[in-house]
Design a protein around this motif. Sequence first.
Motif, mmCIF file in Angstrom:
data_model
loop_
_atom_site.group_PDB
_atom_site.id
_atom_site.type_symbol
_atom_site.label_atom_id
_atom_site.label_comp_id
_atom_site.label_asym_id
_atom_site.label_seq_id
_atom_site.Cartn_x
_atom_site.Cartn_y
_atom_site.Cartn_z
ATOM 1 N N ARG A 42 45.892 33.076 39.659
ATOM 2 C CA ARG A 42 45.055 33.599 40.738
ATOM 3 C C ARG A 42 43.761 34.112 40.115
ATOM 4 N NH1 ARG A 42 45.953 37.054 45.747
ATOM 5 N NH2 ARG A 42 44.172 38.484 45.827
ATOM 6 N N ILE A 43 42.657 33.965 40.842
ATOM 7 C CA ILE A 43 41.383 34.499 40.367
ATOM 8 C C ILE A 43 40.791 35.404 41.432
ATOM 9 C CG2 ILE A 43 39.024 33.947 39.668
ATOM 10 C CD1 ILE A 43 40.110 31.389 38.415
ATOM 11 N N ASP A 44 40.579 36.674 41.062
ATOM 12 C CA ASP A 44 39.923 37.648 41.930
ATOM 13 C C ASP A 44 38.446 37.707 41.556
ATOM 14 O OD1 ASP A 44 42.225 38.800 43.433
ATOM 15 O OD2 ASP A 44 42.893 39.336 41.422
ATOM 16 N N PHE A 45 37.595 37.841 42.554
ATOM 17 C CA PHE A 45 36.160 37.869 42.316
ATOM 18 C C PHE A 45 35.635 39.296 42.232
ATOM 19 C CE2 PHE A 45 36.578 33.738 44.701
ATOM 20 C CZ PHE A 45 36.417 32.935 43.581
ATOM 21 N N THR A 46 34.801 39.557 41.249
ATOM 22 C CA THR A 46 34.166 40.864 41.116
ATOM 23 C C THR A 46 33.294 41.153 42.331
ATOM 24 O OG1 THR A 46 34.148 40.612 38.708
ATOM 25 C CG2 THR A 46 32.660 42.267 39.659
ATOM 26 N N THR A 47 32.563 40.139 42.776
ATOM 27 C CA THR A 47 31.764 40.222 43.993
ATOM 28 C C THR A 47 32.279 39.182 44.967
ATOM 29 O OG1 THR A 47 29.807 40.907 42.744
ATOM 30 C CG2 THR A 47 29.445 40.056 44.976
ATOM 31 N N PRO A 48 32.745 39.568 46.154
ATOM 32 C CA PRO A 48 33.244 38.575 47.116
ATOM 33 C C PRO A 48 32.224 37.460 47.349
ATOM 34 C CG PRO A 48 33.750 40.787 47.861
ATOM 35 C CD PRO A 48 32.869 40.949 46.654
ATOM 36 N N VAL A 49 32.743 36.253 47.495
ATOM 37 C CA VAL A 49 31.890 35.066 47.584
ATOM 38 C C VAL A 49 31.591 34.755 49.043
ATOM 39 C CG1 VAL A 49 31.683 32.629 46.988
ATOM 40 C CG2 VAL A 49 32.912 34.194 45.457
ATOM 41 N N GLU A 58 37.537 36.975 48.584
ATOM 42 C CA GLU A 58 37.806 37.921 47.504
ATOM 43 C C GLU A 58 38.648 37.328 46.379
ATOM 44 O OE1 GLU A 58 39.400 41.518 49.026
ATOM 45 O OE2 GLU A 58 37.654 41.938 50.299
ATOM 46 N N ALA A 59 39.368 36.242 46.668
ATOM 47 C CA ALA A 59 40.227 35.639 45.649
ATOM 48 C C ALA A 59 40.536 34.198 46.028
ATOM 49 C CB ALA A 59 41.528 36.425 45.501
ATOM 50 N N VAL A 60 40.906 33.403 45.031
ATOM 51 C CA VAL A 60 41.372 32.037 45.277
ATOM 52 C C VAL A 60 42.697 31.839 44.556
ATOM 53 C CG1 VAL A 60 39.152 30.930 45.750
ATOM 54 C CG2 VAL A 60 39.901 31.220 43.378
ATOM 55 N N LEU A 61 43.549 31.033 45.201
ATOM 56 C CA LEU A 61 44.868 30.709 44.656
ATOM 57 C C LEU A 61 45.081 29.203 44.777
ATOM 58 C CD1 LEU A 61 45.111 33.399 46.715
ATOM 59 C CD2 LEU A 61 47.372 33.472 45.679
ATOM 60 N N PRO A 62 45.933 28.623 43.939
ATOM 61 C CA PRO A 62 46.251 27.207 44.088
ATOM 62 C C PRO A 62 46.902 26.931 45.446
ATOM 63 C CG PRO A 62 46.958 28.014 41.948
ATOM 64 C CD PRO A 62 46.599 29.210 42.756
ATOM 65 N N LEU A 63 46.505 25.843 46.082
ATOM 66 C CA LEU A 63 47.146 25.439 47.331
ATOM 67 C C LEU A 63 48.623 25.145 47.082
ATOM 68 C CD1 LEU A 63 46.848 24.726 50.328
ATOM 69 C CD2 LEU A 63 46.205 22.403 49.629
ATOM 70 N N ASP A 64 48.917 24.475 45.986
ATOM 71 C CA ASP A 64 50.293 24.276 45.537
ATOM 72 C C ASP A 64 50.681 25.473 44.670
ATOM 73 O OD1 ASP A 64 52.521 23.456 43.788
ATOM 74 O OD2 ASP A 64 52.216 21.461 44.641
ATOM 75 N N LEU A 113 42.065 30.104 50.098
ATOM 76 C CA LEU A 113 41.098 31.195 50.078
ATOM 77 C C LEU A 113 41.774 32.479 50.523
ATOM 78 C CD1 LEU A 113 38.073 29.327 51.720
ATOM 79 C CD2 LEU A 113 38.898 29.239 49.345
ATOM 80 N N ASP A 114 41.812 33.465 49.623
ATOM 81 C CA ASP A 114 42.515 34.719 49.880
ATOM 82 C C ASP A 114 43.976 34.413 50.259
ATOM 83 O OD1 ASP A 114 40.323 36.450 49.357
ATOM 84 O OD2 ASP A 114 39.462 35.919 51.294
ATOM 85 N N ASP A 115 44.597 35.310 50.970
ATOM 86 C CA ASP A 115 45.980 35.079 51.417
ATOM 87 C C ASP A 115 45.951 34.527 52.839
ATOM 88 O OD1 ASP A 115 47.381 35.903 49.107
ATOM 89 O OD2 ASP A 115 46.954 37.986 49.611
ATOM 90 N N THR A 116 45.244 33.409 53.010
ATOM 91 C CA THR A 116 45.100 32.781 54.326
ATOM 92 C C THR A 116 45.463 31.307 54.213
ATOM 93 O OG1 THR A 116 42.797 32.034 54.070
ATOM 94 C CG2 THR A 116 43.134 34.330 54.720
ATOM 95 N N ALA A 117 45.390 30.641 55.348
ATOM 96 C CA ALA A 117 45.633 29.197 55.367
ATOM 97 C C ALA A 117 44.349 28.410 55.149
ATOM 98 C CB ALA A 117 46.267 28.795 56.701
#
Length: 210
Positions: A42-49, A58-64, A113-117
């Motif tokens: 997981r990668i959290d952003f220092t400044t939201p994109v 605020e963060a990105v996670l692998p879809l898988d 993107l974040d904890d969303t779909a």
Amino acid sequence: MRKLIKYALIPGLLTAAGCSSVDTGLRNTVVLHYQHVANVHRIDFTTPVALPNRAPVEAVLPLDSHGFWAVFVLCGLDVTGANIPSFYYDVDRARVQYGDRRFGPLRPYTLRLDDTADINSRFDTRTLADAIAAEIQRGPSSQVFRHGYYPHLDYRFAIYIPSPLPDYPGDQLPLRYEGGQTLALGNGYPPADVDSAGPRGSGIAAHCLP
């Protein structure tokens, strides 16, 4: 005891068989020395994109859920081959080769993107890739190296692995570089397993072990 060095062959180089082959066969070959330092989930952003038509990310996670970012440090470059006047380094030319699969720059529709779909589209992938690089990457994205030897570069970058690697035991992944005649040599140390990187995450090695 120093770990056994593993290596990956890059297109354009004839098969190297043993240490004795790393001599006259490299007169036209640039050698990249690297360490695979971490696998990040997981990668959290220092400044939201900021992206169009949605709240800042605020963060990105692998879809898988089995995907991850393989993080590498380019330890040094050997551009001393007799027939090599210079070498153009571009981080976007780095690839992970696993079996018959090759991974490189971030592709659309592979990130959550974040904890969303919501997932990344072809319109925002470049923006997200730049934000990921801002959190992970150390050193220039591109650089021209003239003839010579460059130890202790410590250029860090990540390559996204969007789906599971069959039978991957978690050890060093083979790195390749597309363009020119190159050979990538890993130092054999296994990567750390990191749940998250960024302002709220764990630290990632920024220097190569000897």
